[in-house]
Design an enzyme around this catalytic site. Structure first.
Site, mmCIF file in Angstrom:
data_model
loop_
_atom_site.group_PDB
_atom_site.id
_atom_site.type_symbol
_atom_site.label_atom_id
_atom_site.label_comp_id
_atom_site.label_asym_id
_atom_site.label_seq_id
_atom_site.Cartn_x
_atom_site.Cartn_y
_atom_site.Cartn_z
ATOM 1 C CG ASP A 7 16.677 -10.040 5.198
ATOM 2 O OD1 ASP A 7 16.034 -8.982 5.101
ATOM 3 O OD2 ASP A 7 16.359 -10.971 5.955
ATOM 4 C CG ASP A 9 14.713 -7.732 11.119
ATOM 5 O OD1 ASP A 9 15.368 -7.334 12.094
ATOM 6 O OD2 ASP A 9 13.903 -7.021 10.503
ATOM 7 C CE LYS A 87 8.552 -4.024 15.715
ATOM 8 N NZ LYS A 87 9.389 -4.184 14.499
#
Length: 273
Positions: A7, A9, A87
């Protein structure tokens, strides 16, 4: 050959608190939106897979009216997409500044896996540009090109649905019995388990108290040896892996063997127990 899938984050770097949260809030400020997420609020938002999906939780009728947003669903979707693009730009700038360090052990274990001929991949529900920025931060320019990246909107359903992992397995031509995933959250764990994958959890800033039932191993991090020593503290070890102060590739190969994967363990480095 076996595969090691990360993964992004919370696994490659602990990016949620010091990367994503300020990026969301700066975006809200730039667009004049009447919201700033606190650390406590964001601890709940991280349970939602995908940045656009987190942003969409704002879109109550009251918020839409207060922010002067369009009521048409298609126009709202375009607005959320614009927020999310900005973002992502802010976030990648934060990562590019080098202010968030990689998590202990990720480059060490990935390097060992590459040298042993394992397939390397990242599977994340974050935007691909964000994932690639963290991957290069964590793995460096020499190792990064050896990773396949599966991220963002390549699947419709985000974690905890298994789709991102089943997609990665299909594209890589992998048998799930021959791959191990490194995750940091319950949603990620459920996604990996749903795809039939063995999963090691390294807890991160917002996930330490989550339920990791079903994980093959739960540790505070993969750990690193001296001189930058970080000891991996074992939180759950249902298969009796018994890693030392830091998790080795041989430990992951042993997990695959214990869960039915047919793989020869990589040569283990001498390490104290």
């Amino acid at each position: 050959m076996p595969a090691l899938v990360f993964d992004c984050d919370g696994v490659l770097a602990d990016t949620e608190r010091d990367g994503h949260l300020p990026a969301f809030n700066r975006t809200f400020e730039e667009f004049g939106l009447p919201v700033r997420w606190s650390d406590e609020e964001y601890a709940e938002k991280v349970k939602i897979g995908g940045g656009k999906e987190r942003m969409r939780t704002l879109l109550t009728p009251e918020f839409v009216a207060a922010a002067g947003l369009p009521s048409d669903p298609a126009a709202l979707d375009e607005q959320v997409a614009a927020w999310h693009r900005r973002k992502t730009e802010i976030y990648t700038d934060i990562i590019g500044s080098g202010s968030i360090p990689p998590r202990p052990g990720v480059r060490r274990v990935a390097t060992a896996a590459h040298e042993a001929g394992w397939t390397l991949a990242v599977a994340s529900t974050s935007a691909e540009a964000s994932v690639r920025s963290v991957l290069e931060l964590a793995m460096g320019r020499e190792l990064t090109p050896h990773f396949s990246v599966f991220a963002g909107d390549v699947v419709q359903r985000k974690k905890p649905a298994p789709d991102i992992y089943t997609f990665a397995l299909d594209r890589l031509g992998l048998d799930p019995a021959h791959a191990v995933v490194i995750e940091d959250s319950r949603n990620g764990l459920l996604s990996a388990l749903g795809a039939g994958l063995a999963c090691v959890v390294t807890t991160s800033a917002y996930t330490g108290q989550e339920d990791f039932t079903g994980a093959s191993l739960v540790v505070t991090s993969l750990g690193d040896p001296p001189p930058e020593e970080t000891v991996a503290r074992v939180l759950s070890d249902p298969l009796g892996t018994d890693p030392g102060p830091y998790v080795e590739l041989a430990d992951l190969a042993g997990l695959l063997a214990a869960t039915g994967g047919d793989t020869d363990p990589a040569p283990s480095d001498p390490r104290p127990h």
